[in-house]
Design an enzyme around this catalytic site. Structure first.
Site, PDB file in Angstrom:
ATOM      1  N   ASN A  23       0.879  -1.182   0.000  1.00 42.04           N
ATOM      2  CA  ASN A  23       0.000   0.000   0.000  1.00 42.04           C
ATOM      3  C   ASN A  23       0.909   1.222   0.000  1.00 42.04           C
ATOM      4  O   ASN A  23       2.115   1.097   0.227  1.00 42.04           O
ATOM      5  CB  ASN A  23      -0.931  -0.012   1.231  1.00 42.04           C
ATOM      6  N   VAL A  32      -0.709 -10.681   0.759  1.00 42.92           N
ATOM      7  CA  VAL A  32       0.636 -11.055   0.305  1.00 42.92           C
ATOM      8  C   VAL A  32       1.685 -10.130   0.938  1.00 42.92           C
ATOM      9  O   VAL A  32       2.807 -10.535   1.231  1.00 42.92           O
ATOM     10  CB  VAL A  32       0.693 -11.044  -1.239  1.00 42.92           C
ATOM     11  N   ASP A  33       1.303  -8.883   1.213  1.00 45.32           N
ATOM     12  CA  ASP A  33       2.206  -7.923   1.874  1.00 45.32           C
ATOM     13  C   ASP A  33       2.647  -8.487   3.228  1.00 45.32           C
ATOM     14  O   ASP A  33       3.833  -8.534   3.563  1.00 45.32           O
ATOM     15  CB  ASP A  33       1.432  -6.608   2.057  1.00 45.32           C
ATOM     16  N   SER A 121      -3.966  -6.130  -6.512  1.00 49.75           N
ATOM     17  CA  SER A 121      -5.290  -5.517  -6.326  1.00 49.75           C
ATOM     18  C   SER A 121      -6.447  -6.500  -6.311  1.00 49.75           C
ATOM     19  O   SER A 121      -7.597  -6.076  -6.098  1.00 49.75           O
ATOM     20  CB  SER A 121      -5.575  -4.432  -7.394  1.00 49.75           C
ATOM     21  N   VAL A 124      -7.665  -7.695  -1.104  1.00 54.44           N
ATOM     22  CA  VAL A 124      -8.269  -6.631  -0.275  1.00 54.44           C
ATOM     23  C   VAL A 124      -8.754  -5.469  -1.138  1.00 54.44           C
ATOM     24  O   VAL A 124      -9.787  -4.867  -0.865  1.00 54.44           O
ATOM     25  CB  VAL A 124      -7.227  -6.128   0.760  1.00 54.44           C
ATOM     26  N   TYR A 125      -8.035  -5.192  -2.205  1.00 58.49           N
ATOM     27  CA  TYR A 125      -8.402  -4.037  -3.042  1.00 58.49           C
ATOM     28  C   TYR A 125      -9.553  -4.333  -3.993  1.00 58.49           C
ATOM     29  O   TYR A 125      -9.972  -3.463  -4.752  1.00 58.49           O
ATOM     30  CB  TYR A 125      -7.181  -3.516  -3.807  1.00 58.49           C
TER      31      TYR A 125
HETATM   32  N1  APR Z   1       1.452 -15.737  -2.378  1.00 65.08           N
HETATM   33  C1  APR Z   1       0.827 -15.362  -3.522  1.00 65.08           C
HETATM   34  N2  APR Z   1      -0.330 -14.685  -3.541  1.00 65.08           N
HETATM   35  C2  APR Z   1      -0.879 -14.378  -2.349  1.00 65.08           C
HETATM   36  C3  APR Z   1      -0.290 -14.725  -1.102  1.00 65.08           C
HETATM   37  C4  APR Z   1       0.926 -15.438  -1.159  1.00 65.08           C
HETATM   38  N3  APR Z   1       1.571 -15.824  -0.048  1.00 65.08           N
HETATM   39  N4  APR Z   1      -1.099 -14.271  -0.096  1.00 65.08           N
HETATM   40  C5  APR Z   1      -2.152 -13.675  -0.694  1.00 65.08           C
HETATM   41  N5  APR Z   1      -2.040 -13.748  -2.039  1.00 65.08           N
HETATM   42  C6  APR Z   1      -2.946 -13.258  -3.076  1.00 65.08           C
HETATM   43  C7  APR Z   1      -4.376 -12.993  -2.685  1.00 65.08           C
HETATM   44  O1  APR Z   1      -5.108 -14.215  -2.629  1.00 65.08           O
HETATM   45  C8  APR Z   1      -4.810 -12.104  -3.850  1.00 65.08           C
HETATM   46  O2  APR Z   1      -5.186 -12.913  -4.961  1.00 65.08           O
HETATM   47  O3  APR Z   1      -2.482 -11.989  -3.518  1.00 65.08           O
HETATM   48  C9  APR Z   1      -3.541 -11.349  -4.212  1.00 65.08           C
HETATM   49  C10 APR Z   1      -3.538  -9.888  -3.788  1.00 65.08           C
HETATM   50  O4  APR Z   1      -4.278  -9.770  -2.575  1.00 65.08           O
HETATM   51  P1  APR Z   1      -3.802  -8.783  -1.385  1.00 65.08           P
HETATM   52  O5  APR Z   1      -2.601  -9.350  -0.743  1.00 65.08           O
HETATM   53  O6  APR Z   1      -5.012  -8.540  -0.542  1.00 65.08           O
HETATM   54  O7  APR Z   1      -3.356  -7.447  -2.137  1.00 65.08           O
HETATM   55  P2  APR Z   1      -4.241  -6.263  -2.755  1.00 65.08           P
HETATM   56  O8  APR Z   1      -5.601  -6.735  -3.181  1.00 65.08           O
HETATM   57  O9  APR Z   1      -3.352  -5.603  -3.748  1.00 65.08           O
HETATM   58  O10 APR Z   1      -4.462  -5.302  -1.499  1.00 65.08           O
HETATM   59  C11 APR Z   1      -3.334  -4.637  -0.979  1.00 65.08           C
HETATM   60  O11 APR Z   1      -3.816  -5.286   1.243  1.00 65.08           O
HETATM   61  O12 APR Z   1      -2.393  -6.520   2.526  1.00 65.08           O
HETATM   62  C12 APR Z   1      -2.832  -5.246   2.276  1.00 65.08           C
HETATM   63  O13 APR Z   1      -0.935  -3.874   2.788  1.00 65.08           O
HETATM   64  C13 APR Z   1      -1.727  -4.378   1.733  1.00 65.08           C
HETATM   65  O14 APR Z   1      -3.062  -2.408   1.938  1.00 65.08           O
HETATM   66  C14 APR Z   1      -2.537  -3.340   1.013  1.00 65.08           C
HETATM   67  C15 APR Z   1      -3.675  -4.151   0.411  1.00 65.08           C
END
Ligand code: APR
Length: 170
Positions: A23, A32-33, A121, A124-125
């Site tokens: 983020n 994943v973050d 995205s 969570v996004y």
């Molecule tokens: N390896 C691969 N993909 C993963 C993993 C992992 N270990 N963990 C989660 N994912 C996938 C999720 O299932 C989703 O398909 O990564 C994709 C992106 O999801 P998010 O991690 O929620 O990222 P995003 O939608 O971009 O939202 C970012 O979420 O975690 C917070 O700090 C981050 O505020 C930011 C927001």
């Protein structure tokens, strides 16, 4: 550039660069973050803090990317990007494509030969995963690189893997 989609945990990817769906604050989160920060260890957060302290408004603009080392991860570097939040009324597709093209540009500048992306995205996004996959493939295919030879989309569910496989064929 060879593009492929695989099912797995991106923190285990044996590549030069792992891309983090962060983020704008760059100080970790869930999804994943959170997984990347947990696997990389505290050095990653310390590096992110130092980077964000130098950014205007202490924020990474959505669609841009910055690099840190990989900490304890198998990957040598982590490239952090902040994806757009899904909106039904406003089209942020170009920002999502930019997450991929800018992350590739940064990785290529480091001399990386292999890069792993999550579905930016699409968690969570809230971005619908079918379209997130299309934007991802378009963002990568629209990039020109000197060193990167392999791009791996590492998907955490069968549904997102199917979406990326479909986008790669399309
Ligand atoms: N390896 C691969 N993909 C993963 C993993 C992992 N270990 N963990 C989660 N994912 C996938 C999720 O299932 C989703 O398909 O990564 C994709 C992106 O999801 P998010 O991690 O929620 O990222 P995003 O939608 O971009 O939202 C970012 O979420 O975690 C917070 O700090 C981050 O505020 C930011 C927001």
């Amino acid at each position: 550039m060879d593009l492929r989609a695989v099912r797995g945990d991106i923190t285990q990817a044996d590549v030069d660069v792992i891309v983090n769906a962060a983020n704008p604050g760059l100080l970790g989160g869930g999804g994943v973050d959170g997984a990347i920060h947990r696997a990389a260890g505290p050095a990653l957060l310390a590096e992110c803090r130092a980077i964000v302290a130098q950014l205007p408004d202490r924020r990474l603009p959505r669609g841009q990317a910055v690099a840190t080392t990989g900490g304890r991860l198998p990957a040598r570097w982590v490239v952090h990007t902040a994806g757009p939040i899904w909106s039904a009324s406003r089209d942020h597709s170009a920002v999502l494509r930019s997450c991929y093209s800018e992350s590739l540009r940064v990785a290529d500048g480091l001399g990386a030969r292999s890069v792993a992306f999550p579905a930016i995205s699409a968690g969570v996004y809230g971005w619908p995963v079918e379209d997130a996959a299309r934007q991802a493939v378009a963002g990568v295919r629209g990039s020109s690189v000197e060193h990167v030879q392999e791009v791996r989309f590492v998907l955490f569910s069968d549904e997102s893997l199917a979406a990326f496989d479909a986008a790669l064929i399309g």
